[in-house]
Each structure stands twice: as C-alpha cells, then as structure tokens.
Design an enzyme around this catalytic site. Structure first.
Site, mmCIF file in Angstrom:
data_model
loop_
_atom_site.group_PDB
_atom_site.id
_atom_site.type_symbol
_atom_site.label_atom_id
_atom_site.label_comp_id
_atom_site.label_asym_id
_atom_site.label_seq_id
_atom_site.Cartn_x
_atom_site.Cartn_y
_atom_site.Cartn_z
ATOM 1 N N LYS A 1 5.730 -1.255 8.750
ATOM 2 C CA LYS A 1 4.899 -1.878 9.801
ATOM 3 C C LYS A 1 4.070 -3.079 9.088
ATOM 4 C CE LYS A 1 2.078 -2.659 13.341
ATOM 5 N NZ LYS A 1 0.982 -3.420 12.599
ATOM 6 N N GLY B 1 -6.240 1.624 5.364
ATOM 7 C CA GLY B 1 -6.792 0.671 6.698
ATOM 8 C C GLY B 1 -8.230 1.339 7.012
ATOM 9 N N GLU C 1 -5.181 6.340 3.487
ATOM 10 C CA GLU C 1 -6.302 5.896 2.782
ATOM 11 C C GLU C 1 -7.338 5.368 3.567
ATOM 12 O OE1 GLU C 1 -5.901 3.374 -0.588
ATOM 13 O OE2 GLU C 1 -7.674 2.686 -0.165
ATOM 14 N N CYS D 1 -11.127 -1.415 -0.846
ATOM 15 C CA CYS D 1 -11.453 0.012 -0.526
ATOM 16 C C CYS D 1 -12.309 0.725 -1.633
ATOM 17 C CB CYS D 1 -10.087 0.676 -0.605
ATOM 18 S SG CYS D 1 -8.879 0.354 -1.506
ATOM 19 N N GLU E 1 -18.422 3.239 5.801
ATOM 20 C CA GLU E 1 -17.978 1.803 5.085
ATOM 21 C C GLU E 1 -18.215 0.670 6.049
ATOM 22 O OE1 GLU E 1 -14.035 0.937 2.606
ATOM 23 O OE2 GLU E 1 -13.621 1.086 4.922
#
Lengths: 482, 482
Positions: free
Chosen positions: A146, A201, A225, A262, A345
């Site tokens: 995707k 993401g 993740e 990340c 985050e």
C-alpha cells in the site's frame, strides 16, 4: 503498457496464486532480490529527483537511501544462500525417549501473501522496495504494497522497477503489486487471503490497523513499528567530561531529516545544570527544513504546543514554522508525575530535556516511560550504571553506548524493535532476522525421502546449516553469509 | 503453611519484581527446571490418583503423562545449557558498509511475567507444570498459572511442588504462582504488567482471551492453541493395500483419551466404497470412556448432534451417552459445499469420514478446510501426491506419512502449531523452539565489554553457539544439547 497500480482483489488473488505454488528455491529468490537491487541502483538518478520533489529530502540523503535499500536487498539474498534462516532441524527416531520420538524434520516456510504499508519518512528504505518488502520476498511471500500518499510518484516508479525486475528474473506474476489510497489500505488488512501485514508509521495509524488485523474472522500477525521516544541518558560524569560535545551530537541527531526518524532522540535525561543544556542552544542551527507532508508539518507544531503547555515544561526554543527546531525542558520530578502527557513521540525536529537532580529522580523518570526502539547511555568508564541499564533494557530494543540512535545499520545483529508502542511484535523490521516475521514452521513426520523438501533430506543437498539430534552441524566449505 | 493459590495482583506484583532483577544465568534456570522435574517424578504416586479422580483418565496414561512432563522440563534444561536459543549474533564494526556497521551484539532476553492458562485434557503435560510453564520459566519469565477448573486439586498439588522445588533451588519469590477462577483468569489477561499469555483450549475461549490481549492499552502476544480437525487423507492405493489396518489405527487414534486430544483425527478423507469404511465399524470398540468434565461431555453430544443434522451427513454410529464413540460420514461434494458447518473440532470420541470419488473432489474438500495442527497422508510409494501435499502443507503444522497424529513427541524438531484456528501465532507450544515465544531480541551497540551480558562478550565465556560477522561458530568440545 502495464498499469503499475492494481486493485486490491486482483492483487491479492494473484498473490494467492503465486503463493500456492511450491515456493521457489531460496537461491532463485536471491536472484530476484539482486535483480531488483541492480535495477534500482541503475535508476537512482531517475528516482532521487522524484523522491526529492515529493518528500523535501535532499539528494545526498536520498542517494544514500537508495544505496541502503539495495544493500538491504542484497543482504537478504546472502541470507537466503546461507540457509540458517530455514532453521532446519532433524530428529532421528528414538523409540526409547519419553514419549517416543519418530523421524521429525522441521523447517520454516513462507506464510503467504503479505501486506506492506509504506512509510512516509524513507521513500526508498522503508517504502515500496524497503525492508518489509525485501524481507517478505526473501521469505518467499508475495507482497502487496500500500503506497504512502506522501510520495505517490516515487512509489509508482519504484514499483514499476520492481515489477520489471521480477518479470525479467522469471518470478511468478503476483509476487509483487502496488495499491493506493486509504480505502484500499483498509480493504487489504481485511482481505481473507492476506496472511500478515507490516507497517511503519504513527502509533495511531498502526494501532487502528493492528486492531483490524486482530479482529478479523481469521486474525493475522501485524508487524507494526509505531512511535518511539528513544530516551538518552547522560550521567553527571559524562556531562562533566564532554557535555558540550554531547550537545553537538544531540543537535545533529534530533535535527537529522527534520527529526522525522523513528530513532530520533526525543527525550534526553541530563543532570540539572548540565553543560549539555548550556551548550545546546548554540549547538542547534535554526535552519528551517522541509517536512515530508503538510499533515506531518501541522502535527509537528500541534505536538510541540501540546507538550509545551504541560505544567512544569519550559520552552527553550519555539519553532516559528514547521521544520524549524524546538527545544523543551522539564524537571524529572514533573516528568515522572506526568509521564502520560510527556512520554510520546513528537515527529519532527524537537527534543525534550529532562533534568534530574540525582539518580533516584533519573530512575523514577525512566520508570514511567513506555517502550522504545532505542535507549542511549552516555557514561564514563567505571561508573555504576547497572540500575539505569536495567531500566533501559526493560523498555528498549537497542542500547547504545556511543553516538546517537539515528542511523540504523542493516546487518545480522541488528535489532530494530522494542516493547509497545515502538513495535507490535517481538521481531525486528531491520536486519537479517526480519525474515522470521513472514515464516512459520512445518514439521514432517516419518516422511519418505522423495516427498521431503530438499532442505530436509538426509544428505543435505542444499548444504544448509542444521541441527541434527540436538547438535548443530555446519556444512563443510564456506558458510559465510556476510 | 504457605497458601498455594494467590490473588492476581499479588501474583503479578511478585512476578514483576522477580522479572525486574537481572535474569539468572541459563545454567541456574536449568537447575530450577530439573528440581521441579525431580520433585514431580518423586510425587508421581501421590499425583496420579488425584488427577485420575478429577479427570477420569487412567493411571497408566497419567503416569506416562507425568514422565512426559518431567522429560519436557529436562529437555528445556538441556536447551538452556546448549545456548543456541539465545541467538547470539555479533557484528564487528564495518565503516565501509552501506550504511556503516558499528559494533552490534544481539541476543534474546525474557519478556517478563507470563500468564499460562492450564488445559483440561492433560492435567500434567499441558497444565500447571506443562509445556507453557516449562518454556516460559526456561526463557527466564516468571509464570502465573490460571488453574483449569477441571482438576483443581491436581493443580494445587502440582503448584505446591513447583513452589517447593523453586524455593529449595533458590529461585526468586514470584517466579511462579497459581490463581484460580474465571474472574481471575480475566483479570490476569488484562493486568498491565503481564507481558504475554499462553493458552490451550477451545477456539471460543481462546478467541475471547486473544481479543482481550489485543484490545489492551498495551497489547501483548497471545499464544493460543485452539481447535484443530487434523485431516487424514487416505489414497485409493493406500486403502486398497491396507484399508482394514488403517481402520484399526484410526479407531485407536480417535478414541484415545476419549477423543480429547488436540491432535485427534477429526476428519478422514477416504475413497468412496473404501475398505477403511467397511472395516471401521468392527474396528471401533463400543466402550464408554469417562470424559474430563460434565461440560465437555455435554458439548461432545451437542457437537455430534449439530454435525449429524447437516444435510448430507450420514450417521454410522451414535453415541448413546457421553464418552461413547460416534461415527459420521459425508460425501466430499457435500463437505466442500458445507465446510463452514462441517469443518470444526468436536472434542470427543468421534470422527467424520469424507468420501471422495476422485482427486478433484478430494482437493475441493481440503480447500475449504481451516488450519490444523496436523495433516496425515496415507499413500503408497510412487503415487503422485504433490497437489494433495500442497493443500495439506498450506493448512497444517505437522505432516505425517505413517501412523496417526495423536502422540506428540517432545524434541528439537517438533512443531505443534498451525494456521488459525489451530494456533494464534507462528510458534509451537511443544518442543524446544516453544522457548522463542517468551523472548525478545535486544541489541547492544558500541558497548564497553564490562557492561555486556557475558553471553555477548568477545571471548565467549558462556561457550554459546553464535554468529560472528555472518558466520556461525560452534564452541569447541561437546555442543550436544540432546
């Protein structure tokens, strides 16, 4: 000309039919991966400007990222040839065992069609031909990607190269497809013939997909993740010895790629009155960097505002616009009280300094933190850091003692994963063992040799490392998979 | 005297505190497992009658089950000493790699407190001190067992021995606890400090727990072994050569333990007019066996009735009471049409013959089947069975070519798991690799030697098999883990 983008039902149907054939030999799949790598390397000069336009990332970084992506494909090709990933295990009959042991031969086999959700922040290395795709294809699983909407043109261009390379290498139709759009992303995770999904993401997006994967009539593993704060601990001794240099390193790391990594160090625990803090303002360039998408830019400023307003938080540097750096600070005592508001985050070029007065405060702050991909400890030789290390170990997947967490090597020993929410599984998404996500064991009991896969035959015609009656055996000759 | 049963909060709090200490060395944990095994062996004559009274299972079977349980504990002890399970992987720095590789050292570490839900059908081997508990303790995880209500006295007695053995062996308090009751079972899966759960039981019960595990604020892995039909395929040639003998074998297997085995052959695909079918009525003893619990007895008759009423199903033998055998038959054509009604586990002494007229019908019937722990193929040398084998491979975890699926060896190569609903993960619950369920990787980057766990040090003081720069290295001297 072939259309690069498929609809979900066609893509999964073709993937299912590619998967139901007996899997191609690992050496054949290694050839596919190298064919993709070669074609992407050859197309770097076409792909890099396209990705630059769509992502705002610079050409040097993107050229490096193509090289990272193709090195990754080639590393998986080596792992296929080395063969340990199959975990071949043979037990000869032992009628005297409790209970008796028949002839048993175990190996890993591919799961089936895998859905891969491309990430925004690495248009090559974590997107269409990135680590998830490479490891799933290496495992023998057809892949339906995707595309991330942040770089649709790059996604289609890369997909066209992957399709072309696979076709030229003789791979079955359906080993790879590209789908686009939010609706198709949902249809993909719900499709009954999809057997696993991989995602890089946000925690929110990942959680939504993970929940759907778990709620299916036939649940599937979801390898996500998600968010990570990547705590960095600086001891008093380390700060005293090299606080100014640490500030320089920190600034480079949290600003890298506009903080859209990340592994960005999002929380830095420093002694109160640290040299690092005195130096960080000077060490932080005020450049405005382009962020990946308007949504990410907006979310960055929103996230900054949200944390800035938490009682006790001090603003050291306010981003005047998306892509400009931000710096926040808070007392460890307050952080420990307000972990739920502060320990999350913020995707973008900001970091939060957490000032501790003693080790008890440092530990209390670490204790409220959720899982992270990495934890970094800057200390001096001979310091007693065992208790702090225990806290980092309990919540991080990779512990660094030098340098900074941005920069993730692709190798045999890498682990890029950690406790929730940094990943949704016990597996890595980077490094050779990422393969394990897309494999399941199968055991053959009392099988005639002619019906065994070659990897399990007694004379080891594939020369794979294997365990026989509990003992590891390496094939003679070179076994180097590096 | 110490109470054997704990409340959930106390049990998890103690487990958390046992887990937060640095994990004990694998060799020390091996000692704990052997201590438990020795104590259970010594107590067999006390435990067997208790379990017999609560489960209705016979003494010979139960004595064998204690031996299986203790052999299992000792096998995990051997695996700890052998050390491969740690997956130690070392990459030395390679600044020239793309991207550069720092010093990286990876190994597996325990997850933390594990909830184990005891099964009804093996009061020893899949209950309080069964495979889930043994593998979690071996991995270094404290275990909280939720006792199965079918054998509460046996559960408490085994728990008392486990607690006594662990205490005598010097294990930290909190490494093991027992809780009881439905409410506590729910509280356990929801508890924020539980890091994984293992379960053996029904698809309905397992799905309910799996859904809760996935819906937690911090989801955890749920390793469930749920329902399995364990299809058996008999080719025309095999039926012709030995149909009567196969009928004898089938009857023994589906009646074993009153059909209360997760690997009971529940669906047997035979050629129309098979010798097997002509012989099965004579081969099936009509004895009434005691079933494990009144609920299971009732569910057996209900399940039989439900399937018996499906259009096209022929009743060959009706159980007059719980624990009496049942035999059903249906045309493959009807089975393929009504897979949703017919392809499900009926826990108890019944099997369904599916009569096929040609290979196309056989394949169509297999195609509607969900995942199973096992698939058995009885064929003759030289037959072309590849397509049937592909269908079994796609939906089964263990493929047998002789004998019957009941009887699960505990060994290095065993795989006791399969696609949904037979298990909820890619892992086994029996055999050495069951350990992997309760471990996660951690990587150390650029760590000073003094701060590394001994398993990762350059000079390999623990003498573990390891991969260095991509190459497997076995320590010199004996490496036999068998």
């Amino acid at each position: 000309m072939m259309t690069v983008t498929s609809n979900v039902d066609d893509a999964v149907e073709q993937a299912r039919s590619a998967a139901s054939a007996r899997p191609e030999a690992p050496a054949v799949r290694a050839g596919w991966l190298r064919a993709i790598a070669d074609r992407l390397d050859d197309s770097s000069e076409e792909l890099v400007p396209l990705a630059g336009e769509e992502s705002g990332l610079g050409a040097v970084r993107l050229r490096g990222e193509v090289a990272r992506t193709t090195a990754q494909l080639r590393l998986f090709a080596s792992a296929l040839e080395e063969g340990s990933y199959l975990e071949v295990t043979i037990d000869h009959p032992d009628p005297g065992a409790t209970p008796p042991i028949p002839d048993l031969r175990r190996m890993l086999v591919p799961l089936g069609p895998v859905a891969v959700y491309g990430a925004s922040n690495f248009p090559f290395a974590f997107s269409v031909a990135g680590g998830d795709t490479a490891s799933a294809l290496a495992a023998g699983c057809p892949v339906i990607v995707k595309a991330h909407p942040g770089h649709p043109g790059t996604s289609r261009a890369v997909a066209a190269h992957v399709l072309g390379a696979l076709e030229a290498a003789g791979a079955p139709r359906g080993m790879f497809s590209l789908v686009e759009g939010f609706e198709d992303g949902i249809a993909l995770i719900d499709h009954p013939d999809v057997t696993a999904a991989a995602f890089t993401g946000s925690t929110r997006g990942g959680r939504a997909l993970a929940d759907r994967a778990a709620a299916r009539p036939r649940p599937i593993p979801f390898f996500g993740e998600l968010g990570s704060t990547n705590p960095v601990v600086v001891t008093s001794a380390a700060d005293h010895a090299r606080g100014a240099a640490l500030a320089e390193g920190l600034a480079q790391s949290f600003l890298l790629g506009a903080g859209q990594f990340c592994t960005k160090p999002g929380i830095v625990l420093v002694p109160e009155g640290s040299q690092l803090e005195s130096s960080i303002m000077d060490a932080t360039p005020r450049d405005r960097q382009t962020m990946l998408t308007p949504q990410i830019a907006e979310a960055y400023l929103d996230g900054f505002e949200r944390v800035r307003k938490v009682p006790g938080v001090e603003t050291l540097l306010t981003p005047g616009a998306p892509g400009e750096p931000g710096l926040l600070a808070v007392a460890a005592e307050d952080f420990a009280q307000r972990g739920e508001e502060l320990d999350g985050e913020i995707f973008g070029p900001v970091t939060l300094l957490v000032r501790y007065r003693d080790e008890a405060e440092l530990r209390a702050a670490l204790e409220v933190m959720e899982g992270s991909l990495t934890g970094t400890l800057h200390c001096e030789p001979g310091e007693d850091v065992e208790q702090v290390l225990d806290l980092l170990r309990a919540r991080c997947g990779r512990i660094l003692f030098e340098g900074w967490p941005t920069g993730v090597a692709v190798s045999w020993a890498q682990h890029h994963g950690g406790p929730w929410p940094s990943t949704t599984s016990q597996h890595t998404s980077v490094g050779v063992s990422a393969l394990r996500r897309f494999l399941r064991p199968i055991a053959y009991q009392s099988a005639p040799s002619a019906l065994l896969p070659p990897e399990l035959r007694e004379d080891n015609p594939c020369r794979v490392p294997r365990r026989v009656d509990g003992r590891m055996e390496l094939p003679e000759g070179p076994t180097d998979g590096a």
